[in-house]
Write an enzyme that holds these catalytic residues in place. Structure first.
Site, mmCIF file in Angstrom:
data_model
loop_
_atom_site.group_PDB
_atom_site.id
_atom_site.type_symbol
_atom_site.label_atom_id
_atom_site.label_comp_id
_atom_site.label_asym_id
_atom_site.label_seq_id
_atom_site.Cartn_x
_atom_site.Cartn_y
_atom_site.Cartn_z
ATOM 1 N N LYS A 70 1.301 -3.640 -12.719
ATOM 2 C CA LYS A 70 2.105 -2.773 -13.579
ATOM 3 C C LYS A 70 2.978 -3.610 -14.511
ATOM 4 C CE LYS A 70 2.333 1.134 -10.366
ATOM 5 N NZ LYS A 70 1.688 2.110 -11.264
ATOM 6 N N HIS A 124 3.217 -3.477 -1.111
ATOM 7 C CA HIS A 124 3.925 -3.241 -2.366
ATOM 8 C C HIS A 124 5.387 -3.699 -2.315
ATOM 9 C CE1 HIS A 124 0.365 -1.132 -3.301
ATOM 10 N NE2 HIS A 124 0.709 0.060 -2.886
ATOM 11 N N ASP A 139 1.254 1.245 4.905
ATOM 12 C CA ASP A 139 0.630 1.642 3.647
ATOM 13 C C ASP A 139 1.369 1.110 2.428
ATOM 14 O OD1 ASP A 139 -1.379 3.054 2.204
ATOM 15 O OD2 ASP A 139 0.028 4.686 1.831
ATOM 16 N N GLU A 167 7.568 9.275 -2.976
ATOM 17 C CA GLU A 167 6.531 10.173 -3.474
ATOM 18 C C GLU A 167 6.947 11.607 -3.183
ATOM 19 O OE1 GLU A 167 2.263 8.481 -3.097
ATOM 20 O OE2 GLU A 167 3.290 7.887 -1.255
ATOM 21 N N HIS A 191 -2.269 -3.067 -6.558
ATOM 22 C CA HIS A 191 -2.213 -2.527 -7.916
ATOM 23 C C HIS A 191 -0.787 -2.503 -8.467
ATOM 24 C CE1 HIS A 191 -1.357 1.199 -5.644
ATOM 25 N NE2 HIS A 191 -0.693 1.567 -6.713
#
Length: 511
Positions: free
Chosen positions: A207, A265, A260, A241, A203
């Site tokens: 962006k 990413h 992860d 995060e 995902h």
């Protein structure tokens, strides 16, 4: 066949490239539709696409799951998710048109009869809804169920199109947990769906600010001449995060921050930042340049000095006192799964030789931010007297992916006054201030691209496997070397991460 077809539908690929692309006749089946991802992201994104006029009038949505739902039950569930999570204003007329094509099939992934009902339903909708036999199957399920689902689709003939129809499978990460499992997973999927029909969702690649990396580099003349080892000292890619596991302890244990986030990413961001200019943005040519970079990328050893990992302990997240990882419900207190990971990668190419790429990610860090910072070398000579540039740091270009999307340039400027003193200043471009257009959500772009057969933003099996080849040696080293270091919640990671850069006379940028 060439990258560009001889004829294209002007609605799907309008002559004026500024116009939005509209999907042709099609529908989507979501496996795992009752899950958190579908409720928060997929269903609102589908509605937003319909509300923007980017889906065909007969677009149909089929949910598949264990719940004993009627069509009305499913509609109510989708509407609740849409009203809560959609980006665009709710429109009753759009909703009614979309709801006409909604259906739900009850069953488990090993339920032959349920998949036969699904096949019959799709054939009926092709006849009555005008979906044209074009279906995307969205696997919003854990990877251990991929084999069952694609086998059932194959057994019932749903994976094989006829004539000009198409069938595609959309897969959510993780794409395995190491190279061996990724290869096995790709083998399972590619046995049923050819690679051109497989869309692996990352995902982050949907962006707007990630796509702006390509615009920044290749639409401007001012950046590319200095986008290389002659001028750039190092690159930092950060995804931080400020939240903890938040109820995902069972899922997260055994996966960790590197698997992860870094494997997908951050390595994908590295590829976009470091790749050579493609001759066009067609999927084949863009992927070829990304793959070249990934093949040239290796982790820098020794890993004791060039990597760091940690687990957060209790601390203060702003004004809130939060618990540590080992107190999180459902997490094994003896687990060595990391919540912070950092590594050093190098790219063996003429453009990037000698430039370290520092990748880091973590939970319960100082703030939520994703950015790419290109930090420049110091000038070889400065004709300033002692003390005049003491407050000047290295120049930098910072691409802010989220939040506060934009681009920041840091450079030196004279402080007003009668003496010569040079200090850092920032030139800051903000998306929200520069554009009146609202950015679509990443899943809107990616779902539409899957329906349009536009695969530029989807990693191929080769990219996934190469990413694991880069990361696996680091993971193997960590598995053999005890526990992660501790760091307090609300800080920027363990001391070993700071030492990792300090050994080379560098330091992490504080976002």
């Amino acid at each position: 066949m060439t990258d560009e077809a001889a004829w294209v539908n002007p609605l799907r690929q309008p002559e004026d490239k500024r116009l939005p692309r509209i999907a042709g006749p099609s529908g989507m089946v979501i496996f795992g539709v009752t899950g958190d991802l579908a409720r928060r992201k997929l269903l609102p994104a589908i509605y937003d696409l319909a509300n923007r006029g980017l889906l065909p009038a007969g677009f149909s949505l089929v949910g598949f799951g264990r719940r004993e739902w009627t069509k009305t039950d499913f509609e109510d569930y989708v509407r609740s998710a849409v009203e809560k999570g959609s980006r665009t204003r709710f429109n009753e007329n759009v909703w009614n048109r979309l709801a006409e094509g909604m259906h739900f099939v009850t069953g488990a992934f090993d339920d032959d009869e349920a998949f036969e009902k699904l096949a019959a339903l799709l054939a009926e909708m092709d006849a009555n809804r005008g979906t044209g036999g074009n279906w995307a199957f969205y696997l919003s399920v854990p990877p251990e169920y991929f084999s069952d689902v694609v086998h059932q689709l194959d057994r019932c003939g749903m994976a094989t199109p006829t004539g000009n129809q198409w069938r595609r499978v959309v897969i959510e990460k993780p794409f395995g947990h190491d190279l061996a499992s990724a290869k096995k997973l790709n083998e399972v999927v590619n046995h049923v769906f050819p690679e051109r029909s497989v869309f692996r969702i990352d995902h982050y690649l949907g962006k707007e600010t990630v796509q702006n990396i390509l615009a920044l580099r290749f639409a401007n003349q001012m950046f590319e001449p200095v986008w290389n080892a002659n001028y750039i000292d190092h690159v930092q890619i950060t995804m931080a995060e400020d939240i903890g596991l938040g109820g995902r302890a069972g899922y997260y244990d055994g996966i960790g921050a590197a698997r992860d986030v870094i494997q997908n990413h951050l390595i994908q961001l590295l590829a976009l930042v470091a790749m050579e200019e493609p001759t066009s943005f067609s999927p084949r040519r863009l992927r070829a340049e990304k793959l070249k970079v990934l093949r040239a990328t290796t982790p820098l050893e020794p890993f004791d000095e060039t990597t760091a990992r940690g687990q957060y302990t209790s601390g203060w997240q702003g004004s809130e006192k939060v618990i540590g990882l080992r107190e999180e419900e459902g997490f094994d207190p003896d687990s060595t799964t990391e919540t912070y990971a950092a590594c050093t990668l190098t790219i063996n190419s003429r453009r990037w030789a000698g430039v370290p790429f520092y990748l880091r990610t973590g939970k319960r860090l100082g703030r939520r931010v994703t950015e790419i910072a290109l930090v420049f070398k110091r000038p070889p000579f400065q004709p300033f007297a002692k003390g005049q540039t003491d407050l000047l740091t290295a120049n930098a270009v910072v691409l802010r992916i989220q939040p506060d999307e934009g681009v920041l340039m840091r450079f030196g400027s004279k402080v007003p006054g009668s003496t010569m003193e040079v200090r850092d200043v920032n030139m800051d471009f903000s998306y929200s201030e520069a554009f009146t257009e609202e950015s679509p959500e990443a899943y809107e772009r990616l779902i539409l691209d899957a329906l349009l057969d536009e695969s530029s933003l989807f990693p191929t099996n080769e990219e996934v496997e190469r990413s694991w080849e880069i990361l696996d040696p680091i993971l193997e080293h960590w598995a053999e070397n005890g526990r992660p270091d501790a760091y307090a919640a609300g800080t920027w990671g363990p001391e070993s991460a700071d030492a990792m850069l300090a050994r080379t006379g560098r330091h992490w940028r504080r976002p």
